[in-house]
Design an enzyme around this catalytic site. Structure first.
Site, mmCIF file in Angstrom:
data_model
loop_
_atom_site.group_PDB
_atom_site.id
_atom_site.type_symbol
_atom_site.label_atom_id
_atom_site.label_comp_id
_atom_site.label_asym_id
_atom_site.label_seq_id
_atom_site.Cartn_x
_atom_site.Cartn_y
_atom_site.Cartn_z
ATOM 1 N N HIS A 176 0.868 -1.180 0.000
ATOM 2 C CA HIS A 176 0.000 0.000 0.000
ATOM 3 C C HIS A 176 0.912 1.239 0.000
ATOM 4 O O HIS A 176 2.016 1.194 0.537
ATOM 5 C CB HIS A 176 -0.831 -0.051 1.287
ATOM 6 C CG HIS A 176 -1.885 0.993 1.429
ATOM 7 N ND1 HIS A 176 -1.614 2.293 1.795
ATOM 8 C CD2 HIS A 176 -3.232 0.931 1.280
ATOM 9 C CE1 HIS A 176 -2.744 2.982 1.872
ATOM 10 N NE2 HIS A 176 -3.750 2.176 1.560
ATOM 11 N N ASP A 230 3.126 -4.480 8.036
ATOM 12 C CA ASP A 230 1.916 -3.660 7.969
ATOM 13 C C ASP A 230 0.709 -4.580 8.154
ATOM 14 O O ASP A 230 0.298 -5.280 7.227
ATOM 15 C CB ASP A 230 1.885 -2.946 6.602
ATOM 16 C CG ASP A 230 0.559 -2.247 6.342
ATOM 17 O OD1 ASP A 230 -0.323 -2.283 7.216
ATOM 18 O OD2 ASP A 230 0.429 -1.661 5.251
ATOM 19 N N GLN A 275 -4.589 -5.101 7.199
ATOM 20 C CA GLN A 275 -5.627 -6.037 6.745
ATOM 21 C C GLN A 275 -5.609 -7.320 7.569
ATOM 22 O O GLN A 275 -6.662 -7.859 7.898
ATOM 23 C CB GLN A 275 -5.423 -6.374 5.252
ATOM 24 C CG GLN A 275 -5.535 -5.193 4.313
ATOM 25 C CD GLN A 275 -6.952 -4.633 4.189
ATOM 26 O OE1 GLN A 275 -7.933 -5.318 4.442
ATOM 27 N NE2 GLN A 275 -7.057 -3.377 3.810
ATOM 28 N N LYS A 289 -10.362 -0.142 10.298
ATOM 29 C CA LYS A 289 -10.670 -1.382 9.552
ATOM 30 C C LYS A 289 -11.097 -2.502 10.495
ATOM 31 O O LYS A 289 -11.718 -3.466 10.086
ATOM 32 C CB LYS A 289 -9.444 -1.829 8.741
ATOM 33 C CG LYS A 289 -9.088 -0.843 7.627
ATOM 34 C CD LYS A 289 -7.946 -1.351 6.784
ATOM 35 C CE LYS A 289 -7.202 -0.241 6.093
ATOM 36 N NZ LYS A 289 -7.870 0.303 4.926
ATOM 37 N N CYS A 320 -4.739 2.497 -3.657
ATOM 38 C CA CYS A 320 -3.509 2.974 -2.993
ATOM 39 C C CYS A 320 -2.376 1.972 -3.195
ATOM 40 O O CYS A 320 -1.575 1.734 -2.270
ATOM 41 C CB CYS A 320 -3.734 3.227 -1.501
ATOM 42 S SG CYS A 320 -4.875 4.562 -1.183
#
Ligand SMILES: Cc1ncc(COP(=O)(O)O)c(C=O)c1O
Length: 413
Positions: A126, A203, A206, A232, A369
């Site tokens: 991203h 990261d 998600q 999220k 993104c």
């Protein structure tokens, strides 16, 4: 998941929320931001309407109460992420994932990078895990090296990974792609990076939403930093998290200066800083949002990962099958990840998304993104992305399929 669960999300309730274009809402954009359950909304509004005050600076009741709730949220999230008691001190509240990565790039990497040094990224990232690194590379004369997508266009090509990592300072990679839903092979890459003395940032934006995260285990594997964004995970916007290995956080200078992050302030110089995590939380933080993020973690935990994963897996299988059955869809993501990246053959994704919207179906279209990934996939116009959440039902996926049929008929001669 039962109807009772959907009823906990006011955004899905047609009685309190007019449905777009007067059609039932099929919300399939949870990978961008998830809807909020009433428990999180209530936790947020309880802070603002209850015994509210700024934190860490008042001796009176309301300040002590709000401070306790803020720190309890940190402990709750630490527990949710598999940290032991005391591990919450290595958890920094940030604005979001973007700020967490900027913090590590500027406070950890920048002082360690020299001209000719290197940062290793992957082609799956991203923009939040690309641009901050490009900024510190430009400032230090370091270079960005990229682990490319493999020929299958789903996984990473690791054939050159060792050479790419050699001499690098940081490997920053996604825990789960926001476009393809795939997960890089951490058990291969992280130990390899560690063997070569490369720090690893994951990261988790998600990954945090679709299954349990155990930071204790990730630390054992060799992960040094991990981050996520609250919105999220069914939490509010404006709050995210950075976890860092305590011994590394202790060596890092503050990212921003201001109130609440100091030990002593002297003029003209000589200011000293608080220990982490306070050192990295300058100024008044997102108090109500952090407390509501704690509530979101508690809410997810109350439902239980086993039930959530069973439901999401069933929905992921159905989503892949629905797209495959249509016959006019080009799918770029592997099946059953819960995040489907696709296009209608012969139609622009923005046109399709607009026609889906008119039929009550919310999907993302564009580059997500992740422009470098779109380039690697050969998709200059980007693609559509349908992503599932805890509240996704079979009816949402049927509505998506029917709306796609109509869009294709209108757009493709
Ligand atoms: C994988 C990934 N990383 C980073 C981000 C950035 O999150 P935020 O904009 O909340 O900082 C996102 C959000 O889309 C994401 O999916």
């Amino acid at each position: 998941m039962n109807a009772n669960l959907r009823a906990q999300f006011p955004s899905l309730n047609p009685a309190s929320n007019p449905q777009p274009h007067g059609v039932r809402l099929a919300f399939l954009d949870s990978a961008a931001s998830a809807l909020k359950p009433q428990a999180v909304i209530d936790a947020h509004s309880r802070v603002l309407s209850g015994p509210y005050a700024n934190i860490h600076r008042g001796l009176y009741h309301n300040s002590a109460t709000t401070t306790a709730a803020y720190e309890a949220a940190r402990a709750q999230v630490a527990f949710f992420l598999g940290l032991p008691v005391g591990g919450e001190n290595s958890l920094v509240f940030t604005r979001n994932t973007t700020e967490a990565i900027n913090l590590v790039a500027h406070s950890f990497a920048k002082p360690r990078l020299k001209p000719g040094g290197a940062i290793v990224l992957t082609e799956l990232e991203h923009h939040a895990n690309i641009v901050p690194w490009q900024m510190v590379a430009a400032a230090t004369g370091a270079v960005i090296r990229v682990i490319p997508l493999a020929a299958d266009r789903h996984s990473l090509d690791l054939s050159n990974a060792e050479a790419l990592l050699r001499g690098a300072t940081v490997l920053a990679l996604t825990h789960m792609s926001n476009v393809l839903g795939v997960r890089p092979p951490l058990t291969h890459l992280v130990p390899l990076a560690k063997r070569l003395g490369v720090a690893v940032l994951l990261d988790g934006s998600q990954a945090a939403v679709h299954g349990p995260i155990n930071l204790t285990e990730l630390a054992k594997l060799g992960v040094d930093f991990w981050c996520m964004t609250g919105h999220k995970l069914y939490g509010p916007t404006g709050v995210g998290l950075l976890w860092g290995r305590p011994e590394l956080l202790a060596t890092m200078p503050p990212y921003q200066g201001g109130g609440d992050m100091i030990e002593q302030v002297k003029l003209p110089t000589g200011t000293t800083f608080a220990a982490p995590p306070a050192r990295f939380e300058a100024g008044t933080p997102a108090i109500a949002e952090a407390i509501a993020l704690g509530a979101a973690a508690g809410w997810v935990q109350q439902h239980g990962w086993a039930a959530i994963q069973a439901h999401e897996q069933a929905m992921a299988v159905q989503l892949s099958a629905a797209l495959a059955d249509l016959g006019f869809i080009e799918v770029y993501s592997p099946p059953h990840t819960g995040i489907a990246a696709f296009n209608v053959r012969g139609a622009h994704p923005a046109d399709v998304a607009t026609l889906l919207d008119q039929q009550g179906v919310a999907v993302r279209s564009g580059h997500h993104c992740a422009m470098p990934l779109m380039s690697a996939l050969g998709l200059p116009q980007g693609c559509l992305r349908a992503s599932i959440g805890i509240y996704t039902t079979a009816a949402d996926l049927t509505q998506l399929a029917q709306a796609l049929i109509k869009a294709q008929r209108l757009l493709v001669p």
